[in-house]
Design a protein around this motif. Sequence first.
Motif, PDB file in Angstrom:
ATOM      1  N   ALA A 116       0.843  -1.204   0.000  1.00 13.58           N
ATOM      2  CA  ALA A 116       0.000   0.000   0.000  1.00 13.58           C
ATOM      3  C   ALA A 116       0.874   1.248   0.000  1.00 13.58           C
ATOM      4  N   GLU A 117       1.962   1.216   0.764  1.00 16.41           N
ATOM      5  CA  GLU A 117       2.901   2.338   0.804  1.00 16.41           C
ATOM      6  C   GLU A 117       3.494   2.579  -0.587  1.00 16.41           C
ATOM      7  N   ALA A 118       3.849   1.510  -1.287  1.00 14.95           N
ATOM      8  CA  ALA A 118       4.401   1.638  -2.633  1.00 14.95           C
ATOM      9  C   ALA A 118       3.376   2.247  -3.597  1.00 14.95           C
ATOM     10  N   LEU A 119       2.123   1.814  -3.490  1.00 12.78           N
ATOM     11  CA  LEU A 119       1.083   2.383  -4.351  1.00 12.78           C
ATOM     12  C   LEU A 119       0.889   3.867  -4.085  1.00 12.78           C
ATOM     13  N   VAL A 120       0.855   4.230  -2.814  1.00 19.42           N
ATOM     14  CA  VAL A 120       0.648   5.640  -2.473  1.00 19.42           C
ATOM     15  C   VAL A 120       1.824   6.490  -2.964  1.00 19.42           C
ATOM     16  N   MET A 121       3.024   5.951  -2.915  1.00 16.95           N
ATOM     17  CA  MET A 121       4.175   6.688  -3.450  1.00 16.95           C
ATOM     18  C   MET A 121       3.977   6.968  -4.945  1.00 16.95           C
ATOM     19  N   GLU A 122       3.463   5.983  -5.670  1.00 23.70           N
ATOM     20  CA  GLU A 122       3.207   6.170  -7.101  1.00 23.70           C
ATOM     21  C   GLU A 122       2.078   7.176  -7.331  1.00 23.70           C
ATOM     22  N   ILE A 123       1.027   7.087  -6.556  1.00 22.30           N
ATOM     23  CA  ILE A 123      -0.092   8.035  -6.683  1.00 22.30           C
ATOM     24  C   ILE A 123       0.389   9.444  -6.342  1.00 22.30           C
ATOM     25  N   ARG A 124       1.183   9.566  -5.291  1.00 21.07           N
ATOM     26  CA  ARG A 124       1.749  10.858  -4.891  1.00 21.07           C
ATOM     27  C   ARG A 124       2.563  11.452  -6.058  1.00 21.07           C
ATOM     28  N   ARG A 125       3.363  10.613  -6.718  1.00 15.70           N
ATOM     29  CA  ARG A 125       4.162  11.056  -7.862  1.00 15.70           C
ATOM     30  C   ARG A 125       3.247  11.522  -9.002  1.00 15.70           C
ATOM     31  N   LEU A 127       0.226  12.680  -8.751  1.00 14.83           N
ATOM     32  CA  LEU A 127      -0.426  13.932  -8.336  1.00 14.83           C
ATOM     33  C   LEU A 127       0.569  15.080  -8.170  1.00 14.83           C
ATOM     34  N   LYS A 128       1.866  14.757  -8.283  1.00 13.49           N
ATOM     35  CA  LYS A 128       2.935  15.739  -8.103  1.00 13.49           C
ATOM     36  C   LYS A 128       2.920  16.353  -6.709  1.00 13.49           C
ATOM     37  N   LEU A 129       2.701  15.500  -5.708  1.00 11.48           N
ATOM     38  CA  LEU A 129       2.746  15.926  -4.307  1.00 11.48           C
ATOM     39  C   LEU A 129       4.084  15.504  -3.721  1.00 11.48           C
ATOM     40  N   SER A 130       4.617  16.294  -2.861  1.00 16.03           N
ATOM     41  CA  SER A 130       5.849  15.900  -2.175  1.00 16.03           C
ATOM     42  C   SER A 130       5.489  15.296  -0.828  1.00 16.03           C
ATOM     43  N   ASP A 131       6.441  14.632  -0.207  1.00 15.42           N
ATOM     44  CA  ASP A 131       6.218  14.088   1.132  1.00 15.42           C
ATOM     45  C   ASP A 131       6.220  15.186   2.182  1.00 15.42           C
ATOM     46  N   VAL A 132       6.756  16.331   1.850  1.00 16.20           N
ATOM     47  CA  VAL A 132       6.828  17.452   2.786  1.00 16.20           C
ATOM     48  C   VAL A 132       5.454  18.099   2.897  1.00 16.20           C
ATOM     49  N   GLY A 133       5.050  18.407   4.095  1.00 15.78           N
ATOM     50  CA  GLY A 133       3.793  19.113   4.305  1.00 15.78           C
ATOM     51  C   GLY A 133       2.569  18.233   4.254  1.00 15.78           C
ATOM     52  N   LYS A 134       2.706  16.947   4.546  1.00 18.66           N
ATOM     53  CA  LYS A 134       1.539  16.075   4.581  1.00 18.66           C
ATOM     54  C   LYS A 134       0.570  16.607   5.630  1.00 18.66           C
ATOM     55  N   GLU A 135      -0.724  16.564   5.302  1.00 25.27           N
ATOM     56  CA  GLU A 135      -1.734  17.047   6.249  1.00 25.27           C
ATOM     57  C   GLU A 135      -1.899  16.096   7.404  1.00 25.27           C
TER      58      GLU A 135
END
Length: 135
Positions: A116-125, A127-135
């Motif tokens: 699931a973590e790997a999938l979210v990393m791909e989705i984050r990429r 969406l062009k979201l960075s890991d910084v500033g997660k809500e």
Amino acid sequence: MSEKPRIALIAHDKKKIDLIMFVREHVDVFKKCALFATSTTGNILREKVKLELTSFKSGPLGGDLQIGSLVASDEIDFVIFLRDPLTAQPHEPDVSALLRVCDVHNKPLATNLATAEALVMEIRRFLKLSDVGKE
């Protein structure tokens, strides 16, 4: 994939807390996606994480198959299904059918927190979201 990733979220009873914690950790990603869930999982995510999503029947009542139908018709991009491998499931044939349809239609499927973590990393990429500033 559509502009807004479409994600199915499912968890067996003993994995629902894990899913809630995981979704909370990545809520910045999930808020930017179209979400689908089986009934009980969806209700818990609505209540505990305040996410908007489309719910179907519970897994044992056909919800896994409803989501499988969306996968087969290319209306779901990713499936996160936290399974409990140590507990027999009365609807195991439905679970197997959902896993199979993901394989047949080449849809990314996570069945544990690591994948699931790997999938979210791909989705984050995507969406062009960075890991910084997660809500």
